[in-house]
Design a protein around this motif. Structure first.
Motif, PDB file in Angstrom:
ATOM      1  N   ARG A 251       0.441  -0.832   0.176  1.00  0.00           N
ATOM      2  CA  ARG A 251      -0.071   0.143  -0.137  1.00  0.00           C
ATOM      3  C   ARG A 251       0.808   1.750  -0.170  1.00  0.00           C
ATOM      4  O   ARG A 251       0.225   2.280  -0.767  1.00  0.00           O
ATOM      5  CB  ARG A 251      -1.021  -0.348   1.091  1.00  0.00           C
ATOM      6  CG  ARG A 251      -1.999   1.333   0.860  1.00  0.00           C
ATOM      7  CD  ARG A 251      -2.918   1.309   2.480  1.00  0.00           C
ATOM      8  NE  ARG A 251      -3.480   2.798   2.454  1.00  0.00           N
ATOM      9  CZ  ARG A 251      -2.943   3.646   2.643  1.00  0.00           C
ATOM     10  NH1 ARG A 251      -1.965   3.734   2.910  1.00  0.00           N
ATOM     11  NH2 ARG A 251      -4.726   4.149   2.827  1.00  0.00           N
ATOM     12  N   VAL A 252       2.579   1.254   0.337  1.00  0.00           N
ATOM     13  CA  VAL A 252       2.772   2.151   0.704  1.00  0.00           C
ATOM     14  C   VAL A 252       3.110   2.616  -0.616  1.00  0.00           C
ATOM     15  O   VAL A 252       3.508   4.100  -0.769  1.00  0.00           O
ATOM     16  CB  VAL A 252       3.917   1.954   1.947  1.00  0.00           C
ATOM     17  CG1 VAL A 252       5.509   3.470   1.597  1.00  0.00           C
ATOM     18  CG2 VAL A 252       3.094   1.919   2.987  1.00  0.00           C
ATOM     19  N   LEU A 253       3.827   1.781  -1.508  1.00  0.00           N
ATOM     20  CA  LEU A 253       4.168   1.625  -2.739  1.00  0.00           C
ATOM     21  C   LEU A 253       2.940   2.426  -3.902  1.00  0.00           C
ATOM     22  O   LEU A 253       3.342   3.245  -4.811  1.00  0.00           O
ATOM     23  CB  LEU A 253       4.405  -0.029  -3.065  1.00  0.00           C
ATOM     24  CG  LEU A 253       6.309   0.056  -3.034  1.00  0.00           C
ATOM     25  CD1 LEU A 253       6.269  -1.736  -3.609  1.00  0.00           C
ATOM     26  CD2 LEU A 253       7.009   0.621  -3.301  1.00  0.00           C
ATOM     27  N   GLN A 254       1.798   2.374  -3.402  1.00  0.00           N
ATOM     28  CA  GLN A 254       0.713   2.411  -4.162  1.00  0.00           C
ATOM     29  C   GLN A 254       0.452   3.676  -4.399  1.00  0.00           C
ATOM     30  O   GLN A 254       0.261   4.736  -4.966  1.00  0.00           O
ATOM     31  CB  GLN A 254      -0.376   1.908  -3.987  1.00  0.00           C
ATOM     32  CG  GLN A 254      -0.182   0.575  -4.348  1.00  0.00           C
ATOM     33  CD  GLN A 254      -1.101  -0.797  -4.300  1.00  0.00           C
ATOM     34  OE1 GLN A 254      -2.102  -0.635  -3.310  1.00  0.00           O
ATOM     35  NE2 GLN A 254      -1.400  -1.774  -4.675  1.00  0.00           N
ATOM     36  N   THR A 255       0.185   4.693  -2.812  1.00  0.00           N
ATOM     37  CA  THR A 255       0.045   5.412  -2.384  1.00  0.00           C
ATOM     38  C   THR A 255       1.323   6.657  -2.279  1.00  0.00           C
ATOM     39  O   THR A 255       0.888   7.314  -2.252  1.00  0.00           O
ATOM     40  CB  THR A 255      -0.746   5.117  -0.987  1.00  0.00           C
ATOM     41  OG1 THR A 255      -0.545   4.891  -0.223  1.00  0.00           O
ATOM     42  CG2 THR A 255      -1.617   4.588  -1.612  1.00  0.00           C
ATOM     43  N   ARG A 256       2.314   6.304  -1.414  1.00  0.00           N
ATOM     44  CA  ARG A 256       3.208   6.719  -1.049  1.00  0.00           C
ATOM     45  C   ARG A 256       2.801   7.467   0.330  1.00  0.00           C
ATOM     46  O   ARG A 256       3.267   8.682   0.498  1.00  0.00           O
ATOM     47  CB  ARG A 256       3.768   7.835  -1.520  1.00  0.00           C
ATOM     48  CG  ARG A 256       4.598   7.570  -3.227  1.00  0.00           C
ATOM     49  CD  ARG A 256       5.799   6.554  -3.409  1.00  0.00           C
ATOM     50  NE  ARG A 256       6.922   5.881  -3.904  1.00  0.00           N
ATOM     51  CZ  ARG A 256       6.553   4.777  -4.528  1.00  0.00           C
ATOM     52  NH1 ARG A 256       5.788   4.256  -4.339  1.00  0.00           N
ATOM     53  NH2 ARG A 256       7.645   5.200  -5.441  1.00  0.00           N
ATOM     54  N   ARG A 257       1.773   6.669   0.934  1.00  0.00           N
ATOM     55  CA  ARG A 257       1.613   7.609   1.425  1.00  0.00           C
ATOM     56  C   ARG A 257       1.289   6.698   3.026  1.00  0.00           C
ATOM     57  O   ARG A 257       0.848   5.016   2.576  1.00  0.00           O
ATOM     58  CB  ARG A 257       0.027   8.210   1.945  1.00  0.00           C
ATOM     59  CG  ARG A 257      -0.006   9.163   1.352  1.00  0.00           C
ATOM     60  CD  ARG A 257      -1.704   9.908   0.935  1.00  0.00           C
ATOM     61  NE  ARG A 257      -1.983  10.526   2.378  1.00  0.00           N
ATOM     62  CZ  ARG A 257      -1.663  11.900   2.316  1.00  0.00           C
ATOM     63  NH1 ARG A 257      -0.731  12.983   1.842  1.00  0.00           N
ATOM     64  NH2 ARG A 257      -1.631  12.445   3.731  1.00  0.00           N
ATOM     65  N   PHE A 258       1.118   6.456   4.486  1.00  0.00           N
ATOM     66  CA  PHE A 258       1.631   5.703   5.504  1.00  0.00           C
ATOM     67  C   PHE A 258       1.487   6.241   6.686  1.00  0.00           C
ATOM     68  O   PHE A 258       0.884   7.545   6.998  1.00  0.00           O
ATOM     69  CB  PHE A 258       2.224   4.520   5.418  1.00  0.00           C
ATOM     70  CG  PHE A 258       3.699   5.653   5.897  1.00  0.00           C
ATOM     71  CD1 PHE A 258       4.517   5.500   7.504  1.00  0.00           C
ATOM     72  CD2 PHE A 258       4.811   5.780   5.218  1.00  0.00           C
ATOM     73  CE1 PHE A 258       5.182   6.570   7.219  1.00  0.00           C
ATOM     74  CE2 PHE A 258       5.750   6.929   4.974  1.00  0.00           C
ATOM     75  CZ  PHE A 258       5.987   7.033   6.156  1.00  0.00           C
ATOM     76  N   ARG A 259       0.846   5.727   7.809  1.00  0.00           N
ATOM     77  CA  ARG A 259       0.389   6.245   9.230  1.00  0.00           C
ATOM     78  C   ARG A 259       1.590   5.007  10.138  1.00  0.00           C
ATOM     79  O   ARG A 259       1.498   4.289  10.334  1.00  0.00           O
ATOM     80  CB  ARG A 259      -0.852   5.504   9.451  1.00  0.00           C
ATOM     81  CG  ARG A 259      -1.113   6.269  10.946  1.00  0.00           C
ATOM     82  CD  ARG A 259      -2.437   6.030  11.536  1.00  0.00           C
ATOM     83  NE  ARG A 259      -3.983   6.809  10.712  1.00  0.00           N
ATOM     84  CZ  ARG A 259      -4.415   7.009   9.849  1.00  0.00           C
ATOM     85  NH1 ARG A 259      -4.603   5.543   9.294  1.00  0.00           N
ATOM     86  NH2 ARG A 259      -5.524   6.958   8.803  1.00  0.00           N
ATOM     87  N   PRO A 260       2.683   6.131  10.652  1.00  0.00           N
ATOM     88  CA  PRO A 260       3.276   5.201  11.336  1.00  0.00           C
ATOM     89  C   PRO A 260       2.486   5.212  12.861  1.00  0.00           C
ATOM     90  O   PRO A 260       1.270   4.982  12.881  1.00  0.00           O
ATOM     91  CB  PRO A 260       4.149   6.346  12.508  1.00  0.00           C
ATOM     92  CG  PRO A 260       4.087   7.707  11.072  1.00  0.00           C
ATOM     93  CD  PRO A 260       2.153   7.743  10.397  1.00  0.00           C
ATOM     94  N   ILE A 261       3.129   4.222  13.749  1.00  0.00           N
ATOM     95  CA  ILE A 261       2.863   3.181  14.371  1.00  0.00           C
ATOM     96  C   ILE A 261       2.422   4.118  15.642  1.00  0.00           C
ATOM     97  O   ILE A 261       3.349   5.632  16.273  1.00  0.00           O
ATOM     98  CB  ILE A 261       4.116   1.694  15.175  1.00  0.00           C
ATOM     99  CG1 ILE A 261       3.743   0.783  13.810  1.00  0.00           C
ATOM    100  CG2 ILE A 261       3.080   0.583  16.450  1.00  0.00           C
ATOM    101  CD1 ILE A 261       4.362  -0.006  14.021  1.00  0.00           C
ATOM    102  N   GLY A 262       0.603   4.225  16.202  1.00  0.00           N
ATOM    103  CA  GLY A 262       0.254   4.948  16.926  1.00  0.00           C
ATOM    104  C   GLY A 262       0.495   6.221  16.455  1.00  0.00           C
ATOM    105  O   GLY A 262      -0.460   7.468  17.041  1.00  0.00           O
ATOM    106  N   GLY A 263       0.086   6.292  15.244  1.00  0.00           N
ATOM    107  CA  GLY A 263      -0.227   7.852  14.311  1.00  0.00           C
ATOM    108  C   GLY A 263      -1.474   8.103  14.152  1.00  0.00           C
ATOM    109  O   GLY A 263      -2.435   7.230  13.852  1.00  0.00           O
TER     110      GLY A 263
END
Length: 491
Positions: A251-263
């Motif tokens: 998913r990170v590769l597809q969107t270049r977005r992610f949520r850090p742990i606890g974020g």
């Protein structure tokens, strides 16, 4: 008008293919042996070569690199009646444009020839090759330069790149070269060793975490993916990435977005991905250890690095380079390298590839001490031992092979001599017939003339030993069909 060379020992097929080529508005030359073909390549510049595999004086695939390196750097179309999947793979891996099974129909041959001509024309008009920054990438062999061409292609795009190759072939150096020659050169180059990531911390290391997100998280961490923002993220040994993380990373590769742990909010990272592995990811996919959809994403472009054994011409260059580098690091004058030292390096098979060679040179310099010249005795002990044992073991294996070929007896079940003789003769007869049909290219008439067998006897023996054959008469009939198809297309 393009020039096309046809190398095939089937005279009728050559004539048929010549008609096709001339019908397309091109010139055609024919050669019926490899020697004739190579002679024509020396004196002429061809755009395309149509090459048979089984020729009277050799295997066409073995001469594929030499043909591609001839004047004009022609595109090569492999033509074969064997239907061998391994041969097709080998041809494509060695730079063939396409692989066509015999006999080719008019449509089957016209389209690949035209596309090869179009590609060759575009390649010739693309101008001067790109000059790469290639710090640490030493070599001028054909396979090495082919890898550098792929580096240039990768550096000119933003596509994901997968670098494959055995341990020690220089995957990290190639990844860094892609970064250094790309538009992201001024951004960070972040290395992730997937094999060294603890499985319980891999998500935190890659995606980061907020303070207090889990036990021991006493401070915020932005993660390696975020650190690669504006630059290149290099996933080394990507085949070791845990399955659970593979899904999240997809998913990170597809969107270049992610949520850090606890974020609470998503973070963006504009990175370019380069991955590397020494494992066969297709095999890992079949045993459910690697996600197929992630593999598709990773290898938008793929660079397969050759082993040092496959680029032996580069060993002397690499030896001098590592000698100078190691001596410079030690603050001493570079050592001279004896001819015997280079000969020993070239004889060794280097299972550890370039990395092992670099370590061996450094060890030799240390062993030489104050001596000005490197000699074979300065090499590491394990290398000297293997070099000493190699010819003796080869001789012993040949002797064992000869003994085993002469007599194959089971101590627990020794056959009677007449039964043993019958089995041995059967095996020899089968071996003879297989080689006979290969040399005759499946032509029964030729095989009968060479063996002294009658046609009926040869057919009976082939049936008895269940030897498959490709009879040239069928080939000739289908070649005649190709001729008729060409003639019909003119009407």
């Amino acid at each position: 008008m393009a020039k096309i060379l046809i190398i095939d020992d089937d005279v009728q097929l050559c004539k048929a293919l010549s008609l096709v080529v001339k019908r397309m508005g091109n010139e055609a030359d024919c050669a019926f042996t490899l020697r004739q073909g190579l002679r024509l390549l020396k004196g002429n510049s061809f755009e395309v070569v149509i090459l048979d595999i089984s020729l009277p004086d050799g295997n066409g695939l073995e001469f594929l690199p030499q043909i591609k390196d001839s004047a004009g750097s022609p595109e090569v179309i492999i033509l074969s009646g064997s239907g061998d999947p391994e041969g097709a793979e080998l041809a494509i891996r060695n730079g063939a444009w396409s692989y066509i099974s015999k006999p080719p129909t008019l449509t089957k041959i016209q389209l690949p020839v035209q596309r090869a001509l179009d590609y060759h024309e575009k390649k010739r008009n693309c101008g001067q090759p790109v000059v790469l920054k290639r710090a640490g990438l030493v070599g001028e062999s054909r396979l090495f330069l082919k890898s550098l061409e792929l580096v240039a292609q990768a550096a000119a795009t933003e596509a994901n790149v997968l670098i494959t190759g055995k341990t020690g072939t220089g995957k990290e150096l190639f990844a860094r070269a892609i970064h250094e020659n790309s538009r992201r050169v001024h951004g960070p180059f972040v290395i992730v060793d997937c094999a060294a990531l603890p499985e319980n911390l891999v998500e935190s290391v890659l995606l980061g975490h907020e303070k207090g997100a889990f036990t021991g998280a006493d401070r915020r961490s932005e993660g390696l993916v975020r650190q690669a923002h504006g630059g290149t993220l290099f996933l080394d040994e990507v085949g070791e990435l845990p399955l659970a993380m593979q899904k999240a990373f997809l998913r990170v590769l597809q969107t270049r977005r992610f949520r850090p742990i606890g974020g609470l909010t998503e973070v963006e990272s504009n990175f370019r991905l380069v991955a590397a592995t020494n494992r066969n990811l297709d095999e890992l996919v079949t045993v459910w250890k690697f996600r197929q959809d992630l593999l598709f994403r990773l290898r938008t472009l793929c660079i397969e690095l050759p082993t040092l054994r496959d680029r032996q011409d580069d060993i002397p260059r690499l030896a001098h380079y590592f000698n100078e580098s190691a001596c410079r690091a030690l603050g001493i004058k570079p050592k001279m390298i004896s001819a015997e030292f280079l000969e020993a390096l070239c004889e060794f098979d280097w299972p550890g590839n370039v990395r092992e060679l670099a370590n061996a040179i450094e060890s030799a310099i240390t062993s030489a001490g104050g001596e000005p010249m490197l000699a074979p005795r300065h090499l590491p002990l394990n290398i000297r031992v293997r070099l000493a044992r190699a010819p003796l073991e080869e001789h012993r294996q040949k002797a064992v092979c000869m003994r085993n070929t002469a007599v194959i007896l089971d101590p627990e079940n020794i056959p009677q001599l007449k039964d043993f003789r019958k089995t041995a003769l059967e095996d020899l007869e089968c071996c003879y017939l297989e080689q006979l049909m290969a040399i005759a290219h499946g032509d029964i008439r030729t095989a009968c003339a060479q063996s002294g067998l009658s046609r009926a006897r040869l057919y009976a023996l082939l049936k008895h030993h269940a030897i498959e054959r490709t009879v040239k008469r069928a080939m000739s009939d289908q070649t005649a069909d190709l001729n008729r198809e060409v003639l019909d297309s003119r009407v």
